[in-house]
Design an enzyme around this catalytic site. Structure first.
Site, PDB file in Angstrom:
ATOM      1  N   LYS A 268     -78.642  21.495  36.148  1.00 34.62           N
ATOM      2  CA  LYS A 268     -78.811  21.927  34.755  1.00 34.62           C
ATOM      3  C   LYS A 268     -80.294  21.950  34.390  1.00 34.62           C
ATOM      4  O   LYS A 268     -80.756  22.866  33.703  1.00 34.62           O
ATOM      5  CB  LYS A 268     -78.025  20.996  33.813  1.00 34.62           C
ATOM      6  CG  LYS A 268     -76.506  21.152  33.954  1.00 34.62           C
ATOM      7  CD  LYS A 268     -75.724  20.034  33.246  1.00 34.62           C
ATOM      8  CE  LYS A 268     -74.233  20.115  33.546  1.00 34.62           C
ATOM      9  NZ  LYS A 268     -73.463  18.989  32.987  1.00 34.62           N
TER      10      LYS A 268
ATOM     11  N   GLN B 269     -74.185  13.182  30.329  1.00 37.91           N
ATOM     12  CA  GLN B 269     -73.347  13.492  31.485  1.00 37.91           C
ATOM     13  C   GLN B 269     -72.200  12.488  31.607  1.00 37.91           C
ATOM     14  O   GLN B 269     -72.415  11.275  31.531  1.00 37.91           O
ATOM     15  CB  GLN B 269     -74.217  13.498  32.763  1.00 37.91           C
ATOM     16  CG  GLN B 269     -73.500  13.975  34.013  1.00 37.91           C
ATOM     17  CD  GLN B 269     -73.076  15.444  33.953  1.00 37.91           C
ATOM     18  OE1 GLN B 269     -73.707  16.275  33.325  1.00 37.91           O
ATOM     19  NE2 GLN B 269     -71.985  15.776  34.613  1.00 37.91           N
TER      20      GLN B 269
ATOM     21  N   ASP C  87     -72.011  20.736  24.596  1.00 36.21           N
ATOM     22  CA  ASP C  87     -70.841  20.548  25.474  1.00 36.21           C
ATOM     23  C   ASP C  87     -69.553  20.926  24.745  1.00 36.21           C
ATOM     24  O   ASP C  87     -68.512  21.120  25.370  1.00 36.21           O
ATOM     25  CB  ASP C  87     -70.725  19.067  25.874  1.00 36.21           C
ATOM     26  CG  ASP C  87     -71.215  18.789  27.282  1.00 36.21           C
ATOM     27  OD1 ASP C  87     -71.086  19.686  28.139  1.00 36.21           O
ATOM     28  OD2 ASP C  87     -71.708  17.675  27.514  1.00 36.21           O
TER      29      ASP C  87
HETATM   30  N1  GUN Z   1     -68.940  15.887  33.633  1.00 32.07           N
HETATM   31  C1  GUN Z   1     -68.212  16.828  34.270  1.00 32.07           C
HETATM   32  N2  GUN Z   1     -68.265  17.987  33.586  1.00 32.07           N
HETATM   33  C2  GUN Z   1     -69.057  17.769  32.521  1.00 32.07           C
HETATM   34  C3  GUN Z   1     -69.507  18.601  31.455  1.00 32.07           C
HETATM   35  O1  GUN Z   1     -69.177  19.781  31.337  1.00 32.07           O
HETATM   36  N3  GUN Z   1     -70.328  17.999  30.542  1.00 32.07           N
HETATM   37  C4  GUN Z   1     -70.693  16.706  30.627  1.00 32.07           C
HETATM   38  N4  GUN Z   1     -71.483  16.211  29.675  1.00 32.07           N
HETATM   39  N5  GUN Z   1     -70.284  15.912  31.615  1.00 32.07           N
HETATM   40  C5  GUN Z   1     -69.485  16.453  32.549  1.00 32.07           C
END
Ligand code: GUN
Length: 294
Positions: free
Chosen positions: A55, A99, A122
């Site tokens: 990311k 995350q 998110d």
């Molecule tokens: N962990 C697995 N997928 C995601 C996501 O799309 N966003 C976040 N913040 N954590 C994750």
């Protein structure tokens, strides 16, 4: 991939990222505005580390400003919340991403709730979840948003079609069902899950089948009808001694069996997977532009 049956997520996500990059250049030149994204990573989960790194790389490539706070496994909930409050107030930050999963001593829901819903790129904050469910403008969770974009850009008609979602997770199943139900998408939606009786009876009715169960090759050829559009959200590692790594990645759909009957299908890898980061960037750009009518 020139096979028109295959929905090429790699190509579509790359198109979206290129569009975003151009928009960011314009935004910088005309308004001096740079989209900003803050990441928080707690602990040493290897998959989470890889995701956050990817990311951050996407931010660099598209000209976003980004900050990553890497915090130790024993970080207290209080300290994490303090970082969130700081980023909530930071004018250079338009998106905040913690995350997941978080270490067990931290209350995940409390953390998500602490993020300003106006920076919740998110789409996990209860205000965004609620707004999506009543079809009011909001951030859409990135993977479901990516699925809608794959369908749109592949020319799949959704109006009046029966969309069957297999899986009811908060990250994919439930939000993708809400998106398919929106007036602008207009599908008829059924959600199946682990307690659903005779799933095949229902999946065989699907014009659009979205598989998000996390069980390798769960959807078999005899569970679908001819001409179905299949979106496979699964990414499962299965042992395979014939490969160098000793495993291969497979989706929630028996690809070989279902490919023949489907009119369109996403591969794994290279289908839904690459869309998630592209839509995260899209959400952050929308946030920076103040495009969402909160
Ligand atoms: N962990 C697995 N997928 C995601 C996501 O799309 N966003 C976040 N913040 N954590 C994750």
């Amino acid at each position: 991939m020139s096979d028109s049956k295959i929905i090429d997520g790699k190509k579509i996500s790359s198109d979206i990222k290129n569009e975003i990059k151009l928009e960011v250049e314009k935004l910088k030149a005309e308004k001096g505005l740079v989209p900003g994204l803050a990441f928080m990573l707690v602990g040493e989960n290897p998959a989470s580390k890889v995701y956050v790194k990817s990311k951050g790389k996407a931010c660099e490539e598209l000209g976003f400003y980004s900050v990553t706070e890497k915090l130790p496994e024993d970080t207290s909930e209080e300290v994490l919340l303090a970082f969130i409050h700081k980023f909530n107030e930071d004018k250079l930050i338009h998106g905040i991403l913690v995350q997941l999963p978080l270490p067990k001593h931290i209350n995940e829901f409390k953390v998500i709730e602490a993020i300003s819903f106006k920076k919740d790129v998110d789409g996990f904050h209860p205000d965004n979840v609620g707004r999506l469910s009543i079809d009011v403008d909001c951030f859409y969770p990135c993977t479901p948003y990516g699925i809608i974009e794959l369908l749109k850009r592949s020319g799949v008609e959704t109006k009046g079609k029966h969309c069957v979602v297999v899986g009811r997770s908060n990250i994919v199943g439930k939000p993708v069902a809400s998106l398919m139900l929106k007036k602008s998408v207009n599908s008829t939606v059924t959600i199946c899950h682990s307690a659903t009786k005779d799933i095949g009876e229902i999946t065989r009715q699907a014009d659009i089948l979205i598989a998000a169960i996390g069980k390798p090759e769960f959807i078999k050829q005899d569970m679908i009808k001819d001409g179905v559009v299949i979106i496979d959200v699964g990414i499962n590692r299965v042992e395979d001694a014939s490969t160098e790594k000793g495993y291969r990645l497979t989706g929630d759909v028996d690809y070989k069996g279902c490919y023949e009957k489907a009119s369109k299908i996403t591969p794994v890898p290279g289908g839904v997977g690459p869309m998630t980061i592209a839509m995260l960037m899209k959400n952050t750009l929308k946030s920076a532009k103040g495009e969402i009518k909160f």
